[in-house]
Design a protein around this motif. Structure first.
Motif, PDB file in Angstrom:
ATOM      1  N   PHE A  37       0.948  -1.233   0.026  1.00  0.00           N
ATOM      2  CA  PHE A  37      -0.152   0.115  -0.163  1.00  0.00           C
ATOM      3  C   PHE A  37       0.887   1.257  -0.083  1.00  0.00           C
ATOM      4  O   PHE A  37       2.212   0.976   0.233  1.00  0.00           O
ATOM      5  CB  PHE A  37      -0.867   0.102   1.244  1.00  0.00           C
ATOM      6  CG  PHE A  37      -1.958  -1.232   1.282  1.00  0.00           C
ATOM      7  CD1 PHE A  37      -1.700  -2.521   1.690  1.00  0.00           C
ATOM      8  CD2 PHE A  37      -3.355  -0.501   0.877  1.00  0.00           C
ATOM      9  CE1 PHE A  37      -2.640  -3.576   1.716  1.00  0.00           C
ATOM     10  CE2 PHE A  37      -4.253  -1.723   0.922  1.00  0.00           C
ATOM     11  CZ  PHE A  37      -3.881  -2.931   1.319  1.00  0.00           C
ATOM     12  N   ARG A  38       0.618   2.408  -0.199  1.00  0.00           N
ATOM     13  CA  ARG A  38       1.178   3.543  -0.180  1.00  0.00           C
ATOM     14  C   ARG A  38       0.318   4.857   0.292  1.00  0.00           C
ATOM     15  O   ARG A  38      -0.894   4.636   0.321  1.00  0.00           O
ATOM     16  CB  ARG A  38       1.735   4.003  -1.519  1.00  0.00           C
ATOM     17  CG  ARG A  38       0.741   4.453  -2.754  1.00  0.00           C
ATOM     18  CD  ARG A  38       1.201   4.232  -3.914  1.00  0.00           C
ATOM     19  NE  ARG A  38       0.376   5.009  -4.835  1.00  0.00           N
ATOM     20  CZ  ARG A  38       1.025   5.021  -6.177  1.00  0.00           C
ATOM     21  NH1 ARG A  38       2.003   4.642  -6.583  1.00  0.00           N
ATOM     22  NH2 ARG A  38       0.261   5.476  -7.146  1.00  0.00           N
ATOM     23  N   GLN A  39       1.165   5.720   1.048  1.00  0.00           N
ATOM     24  CA  GLN A  39       0.018   6.771   1.402  1.00  0.00           C
ATOM     25  C   GLN A  39       1.212   8.168   1.054  1.00  0.00           C
ATOM     26  O   GLN A  39       2.265   8.269   1.573  1.00  0.00           O
ATOM     27  CB  GLN A  39      -0.088   6.824   2.939  1.00  0.00           C
ATOM     28  CG  GLN A  39      -0.972   8.035   3.349  1.00  0.00           C
ATOM     29  CD  GLN A  39      -1.512   7.564   4.763  1.00  0.00           C
ATOM     30  OE1 GLN A  39      -0.807   6.918   5.456  1.00  0.00           O
ATOM     31  NE2 GLN A  39      -2.414   8.262   5.355  1.00  0.00           N
ATOM     32  N   ASP A  44      -5.262   9.765   1.624  1.00  0.00           N
ATOM     33  CA  ASP A  44      -5.569   8.151   2.335  1.00  0.00           C
ATOM     34  C   ASP A  44      -4.494   7.130   1.673  1.00  0.00           C
ATOM     35  O   ASP A  44      -4.010   7.218   0.764  1.00  0.00           O
ATOM     36  CB  ASP A  44      -6.910   7.980   2.044  1.00  0.00           C
ATOM     37  CG  ASP A  44      -7.960   8.632   2.692  1.00  0.00           C
ATOM     38  OD1 ASP A  44      -9.131   8.704   2.193  1.00  0.00           O
ATOM     39  OD2 ASP A  44      -7.596   9.247   3.744  1.00  0.00           O
ATOM     40  N   ARG A  45      -4.176   6.137   2.770  1.00  0.00           N
ATOM     41  CA  ARG A  45      -3.602   5.072   2.235  1.00  0.00           C
ATOM     42  C   ARG A  45      -4.318   4.308   1.253  1.00  0.00           C
ATOM     43  O   ARG A  45      -5.620   3.994   1.360  1.00  0.00           O
ATOM     44  CB  ARG A  45      -3.540   3.953   3.403  1.00  0.00           C
ATOM     45  CG  ARG A  45      -2.441   3.025   3.055  1.00  0.00           C
ATOM     46  CD  ARG A  45      -2.149   2.164   4.447  1.00  0.00           C
ATOM     47  NE  ARG A  45      -1.593   2.920   5.433  1.00  0.00           N
ATOM     48  CZ  ARG A  45      -0.756   2.525   6.651  1.00  0.00           C
ATOM     49  NH1 ARG A  45      -1.056   1.254   6.728  1.00  0.00           N
ATOM     50  NH2 ARG A  45      -0.279   3.164   7.519  1.00  0.00           N
ATOM     51  N   GLU A  46      -3.487   3.999   0.063  1.00  0.00           N
ATOM     52  CA  GLU A  46      -4.299   3.236  -0.891  1.00  0.00           C
ATOM     53  C   GLU A  46      -3.669   2.049  -1.285  1.00  0.00           C
ATOM     54  O   GLU A  46      -2.283   1.750  -1.112  1.00  0.00           O
ATOM     55  CB  GLU A  46      -4.390   4.024  -2.060  1.00  0.00           C
ATOM     56  CG  GLU A  46      -2.944   4.465  -2.787  1.00  0.00           C
ATOM     57  CD  GLU A  46      -2.990   5.270  -3.937  1.00  0.00           C
ATOM     58  OE1 GLU A  46      -4.101   5.628  -4.639  1.00  0.00           O
ATOM     59  OE2 GLU A  46      -2.071   5.571  -4.694  1.00  0.00           O
ATOM     60  N   TYR A  94       5.639   3.830   1.149  1.00  0.00           N
ATOM     61  CA  TYR A  94       5.310   2.623   0.943  1.00  0.00           C
ATOM     62  C   TYR A  94       5.074   1.596   2.215  1.00  0.00           C
ATOM     63  O   TYR A  94       6.098   1.333   2.747  1.00  0.00           O
ATOM     64  CB  TYR A  94       5.866   2.250  -0.386  1.00  0.00           C
ATOM     65  CG  TYR A  94       5.601   2.814  -1.533  1.00  0.00           C
ATOM     66  CD1 TYR A  94       6.192   4.025  -1.823  1.00  0.00           C
ATOM     67  CD2 TYR A  94       4.905   1.961  -2.538  1.00  0.00           C
ATOM     68  CE1 TYR A  94       5.809   4.630  -3.015  1.00  0.00           C
ATOM     69  CE2 TYR A  94       4.439   2.553  -3.835  1.00  0.00           C
ATOM     70  CZ  TYR A  94       4.891   3.809  -3.935  1.00  0.00           C
ATOM     71  OH  TYR A  94       4.655   4.550  -5.178  1.00  0.00           O
ATOM     72  N   TYR A  95       3.984   0.824   2.423  1.00  0.00           N
ATOM     73  CA  TYR A  95       3.841  -0.046   3.489  1.00  0.00           C
ATOM     74  C   TYR A  95       3.683  -1.435   2.730  1.00  0.00           C
ATOM     75  O   TYR A  95       2.611  -1.667   2.001  1.00  0.00           O
ATOM     76  CB  TYR A  95       2.800   0.227   4.366  1.00  0.00           C
ATOM     77  CG  TYR A  95       2.590   1.727   4.771  1.00  0.00           C
ATOM     78  CD1 TYR A  95       2.266   2.689   4.304  1.00  0.00           C
ATOM     79  CD2 TYR A  95       3.412   1.615   6.221  1.00  0.00           C
ATOM     80  CE1 TYR A  95       2.287   4.181   4.838  1.00  0.00           C
ATOM     81  CE2 TYR A  95       3.331   2.888   6.918  1.00  0.00           C
ATOM     82  CZ  TYR A  95       2.861   4.073   6.202  1.00  0.00           C
ATOM     83  OH  TYR A  95       3.037   5.400   6.754  1.00  0.00           O
ATOM     84  N   TRP A 108       1.454  -5.090   9.341  1.00  0.00           N
ATOM     85  CA  TRP A 108       1.846  -3.779   8.511  1.00  0.00           C
ATOM     86  C   TRP A 108       3.281  -3.554   8.869  1.00  0.00           C
ATOM     87  O   TRP A 108       3.915  -3.855  10.127  1.00  0.00           O
ATOM     88  CB  TRP A 108       1.122  -2.741   8.790  1.00  0.00           C
ATOM     89  CG  TRP A 108      -0.450  -2.899   8.364  1.00  0.00           C
ATOM     90  CD1 TRP A 108      -1.209  -3.450   9.036  1.00  0.00           C
ATOM     91  CD2 TRP A 108      -0.929  -2.358   7.272  1.00  0.00           C
ATOM     92  NE1 TRP A 108      -2.572  -3.434   8.416  1.00  0.00           N
ATOM     93  CE2 TRP A 108      -2.188  -2.787   7.032  1.00  0.00           C
ATOM     94  CE3 TRP A 108      -0.244  -1.814   5.921  1.00  0.00           C
ATOM     95  CZ2 TRP A 108      -3.031  -2.522   6.247  1.00  0.00           C
ATOM     96  CZ3 TRP A 108      -1.058  -1.493   4.947  1.00  0.00           C
ATOM     97  CH2 TRP A 108      -2.576  -1.884   4.942  1.00  0.00           C
ATOM     98  N   GLY A 111       6.970   1.199   6.877  1.00  0.00           N
ATOM     99  CA  GLY A 111       6.998   2.326   5.799  1.00  0.00           C
ATOM    100  C   GLY A 111       8.248   2.241   5.288  1.00  0.00           C
ATOM    101  O   GLY A 111       9.157   2.597   6.004  1.00  0.00           O
TER     102      GLY A 111
END
Length: 118
Positions: A37-39, A44-46, A94-95, A108, A111
């Motif tokens: 995912f990324r923020q 918002d995180r996407e 990026y997560y 998670w 990041g």
């Protein structure tokens, strides 16, 4: 307790490439899927991409299709994200995350920052 350790972020010029890695601390941990995912600042995180353990099916956000490739080494419990043709709008933290069979994203990483300069 499972920990996800990410690496590979950094600063790159537009059009360049980076590869992110994420390793799970427990080798016997076998998540249903692993993903990224990324923020970006103020957003918002996407979802970016995921790869399933069984069969290796992959899914991508439309914004990264054709540019990013996710892969997984089950023997190392590691997931990779190869990012090509990077754009300034890819700049984000990026997560890495793991998904249970229920669909819930349960673990998670901390990041890693990716910055793409124009």
């Amino acid at each position: 307790q499972v920990q996800l350790v990410e690496s590979g972020g950094g600063l790159v010029q537009a059009g360049g490439s980076l590869r992110l890695s994420c390793a799970a601390s427990v080798r016997t941990f076998s998540p249903y899927a692993m993903g990224w995912f990324r923020q970006a600042p103020g957003k918002d995180r996407e979802f970016v991409a995921l790869v399933r353990r069984s069969g290796g099916s992959t899914y991508y956000a439309d914004s990264v299709k054709g540019r990013f490739t996710i892969s997984r080494d089950n023997t190392k419990n590691t997931v990779y994200l190869k990012m090509n043709s990077l754009k300034p709008e890819d700049t984000a933290v990026y997560y890495c995350a793991t998904q249970a069979a229920s669909g819930r994203w349960d673990y998670w990483g901390q990041g890693t920052q990716v910055t793409v300069s124009s």
